[in-house]
Design a protein around this motif. Structure first.
Motif, PDB file in Angstrom:
ATOM      1  N   TYR A  25       0.775  -1.056  -0.030  1.00 33.92           N
ATOM      2  CA  TYR A  25      -0.070   0.203  -0.001  1.00 33.92           C
ATOM      3  C   TYR A  25       0.858   1.228   0.075  1.00 33.92           C
ATOM      4  O   TYR A  25       0.476   2.286  -0.655  1.00 33.92           O
ATOM      5  N   LEU A  26       1.744   1.151   0.708  1.00 36.68           N
ATOM      6  CA  LEU A  26       2.828   2.553   0.863  1.00 36.68           C
ATOM      7  C   LEU A  26       3.635   2.623  -0.460  1.00 36.68           C
ATOM      8  O   LEU A  26       3.593   3.659  -0.782  1.00 36.68           O
ATOM      9  N   ARG A  27       3.940   1.477  -1.177  1.00 39.02           N
ATOM     10  CA  ARG A  27       4.505   1.515  -2.533  1.00 39.02           C
ATOM     11  C   ARG A  27       3.408   2.055  -3.463  1.00 39.02           C
ATOM     12  O   ARG A  27       3.901   3.073  -4.250  1.00 39.02           O
ATOM     13  N   GLU A  28       2.305   2.193  -3.581  1.00 35.43           N
ATOM     14  CA  GLU A  28       1.365   2.412  -4.306  1.00 35.43           C
ATOM     15  C   GLU A  28       0.700   3.878  -4.058  1.00 35.43           C
ATOM     16  O   GLU A  28       0.152   4.363  -4.716  1.00 35.43           O
ATOM     17  N   MET A  29       1.071   4.343  -2.584  1.00 36.21           N
ATOM     18  CA  MET A  29       0.372   5.595  -2.413  1.00 36.21           C
ATOM     19  C   MET A  29       0.702   6.806  -3.006  1.00 36.21           C
ATOM     20  O   MET A  29       2.008   6.919  -3.148  1.00 36.21           O
ATOM     21  N   PRO A  30      -0.059   7.659  -3.480  1.00 39.74           N
ATOM     22  CA  PRO A  30       0.340   9.009  -4.036  1.00 39.74           C
ATOM     23  C   PRO A  30       1.084   9.990  -3.403  1.00 39.74           C
ATOM     24  O   PRO A  30       0.974   9.775  -1.950  1.00 39.74           O
ATOM     25  N   SER A  31       1.906  10.624  -3.944  1.00 38.80           N
ATOM     26  CA  SER A  31       2.816  11.484  -2.980  1.00 38.80           C
ATOM     27  C   SER A  31       2.155  12.626  -2.290  1.00 38.80           C
ATOM     28  O   SER A  31       2.498  12.681  -1.032  1.00 38.80           O
ATOM     29  N   HIS A  32       0.958  12.902  -2.638  1.00 42.84           N
ATOM     30  CA  HIS A  32       0.390  14.042  -1.850  1.00 42.84           C
ATOM     31  C   HIS A  32      -0.320  13.225  -0.456  1.00 42.84           C
ATOM     32  O   HIS A  32      -0.383  13.942   0.509  1.00 42.84           O
ATOM     33  N   LEU A  33      -0.763  12.063  -0.758  1.00 45.10           N
ATOM     34  CA  LEU A  33      -1.063  11.308   0.589  1.00 45.10           C
ATOM     35  C   LEU A  33      -0.041  11.135   1.365  1.00 45.10           C
ATOM     36  O   LEU A  33      -0.114  10.847   2.724  1.00 45.10           O
ATOM     37  N   VAL A  37       0.516  12.014   5.804  1.00 45.89           N
ATOM     38  CA  VAL A  37       1.141  11.154   6.842  1.00 45.89           C
ATOM     39  C   VAL A  37       2.204  11.375   7.350  1.00 45.89           C
ATOM     40  O   VAL A  37       3.084  10.624   8.100  1.00 45.89           O
ATOM     41  N   GLY A  38       3.010  12.433   6.861  1.00 48.98           N
ATOM     42  CA  GLY A  38       4.063  12.833   7.330  1.00 48.98           C
ATOM     43  C   GLY A  38       5.390  11.846   7.031  1.00 48.98           C
ATOM     44  O   GLY A  38       6.341  11.737   7.694  1.00 48.98           O
ATOM     45  N   ILE A  39       5.424  11.417   5.699  1.00 51.24           N
ATOM     46  CA  ILE A  39       6.231  10.550   5.296  1.00 51.24           C
ATOM     47  C   ILE A  39       6.735  11.130   3.895  1.00 51.24           C
ATOM     48  O   ILE A  39       6.127  11.461   3.015  1.00 51.24           O
ATOM     49  N   ASP A  40       8.184  11.320   3.808  1.00 58.21           N
ATOM     50  CA  ASP A  40       8.788  11.452   2.365  1.00 58.21           C
ATOM     51  C   ASP A  40       9.156  10.573   1.735  1.00 58.21           C
ATOM     52  O   ASP A  40       9.185   9.545   1.858  1.00 58.21           O
ATOM     53  N   GLU A  41       9.567  10.933   0.292  1.00 55.54           N
ATOM     54  CA  GLU A  41       9.873   9.818  -0.496  1.00 55.54           C
ATOM     55  C   GLU A  41      11.101   9.003  -0.051  1.00 55.54           C
ATOM     56  O   GLU A  41      10.987   7.577  -0.467  1.00 55.54           O
ATOM     57  N   SER A  42      12.045   9.372   0.660  1.00 51.69           N
ATOM     58  CA  SER A  42      13.160   8.668   1.126  1.00 51.69           C
ATOM     59  C   SER A  42      12.794   7.617   2.041  1.00 51.69           C
ATOM     60  O   SER A  42      13.059   6.596   2.159  1.00 51.69           O
ATOM     61  N   GLN A  43      12.108   8.027   2.914  1.00 57.93           N
ATOM     62  CA  GLN A  43      11.223   7.244   3.976  1.00 57.93           C
ATOM     63  C   GLN A  43      10.574   5.973   3.505  1.00 57.93           C
ATOM     64  O   GLN A  43      10.695   4.970   3.841  1.00 57.93           O
ATOM     65  N   ARG A  44       9.652   6.496   2.302  1.00 57.44           N
ATOM     66  CA  ARG A  44       9.019   5.387   1.626  1.00 57.44           C
ATOM     67  C   ARG A  44       9.800   4.594   1.131  1.00 57.44           C
ATOM     68  O   ARG A  44       9.585   3.227   1.319  1.00 57.44           O
TER      69      ARG A  44
END
Length: 54
Positions: A25-33, A37-44
């Motif tokens: 789910y996290l992999r598929e989540m759009p950047s604006h979402l 939730v307070g997660i940036d691209e590097s954390q994802r």
């Protein structure tokens, strides 16, 4: 004794499945979402790169 081991194994497999699903789910989540939730691209990326057992 065997019953407790079996229950522990089942619990571990459930946890692994939950982790894999959450990371999917996290992999598929759009950047604006992610921002919501307070997660940036590097954390994802760090999270989705983990194996399911960690």
């Amino acid at each position: 004794m065997a019953g407790r081991r079996w229950k522990a194994l089942v619990a571990r497999v459930r946890l692994w499945r939950q982790r894999a699903q959450t990371r999917r789910y996290l992999r598929e989540m759009p950047s604006h979402l992610l921002k919501d939730v307070g997660i940036d691209e590097s954390q994802r990326q760090r999270e989705v790169d983990k194996p399911f057992w960690r």
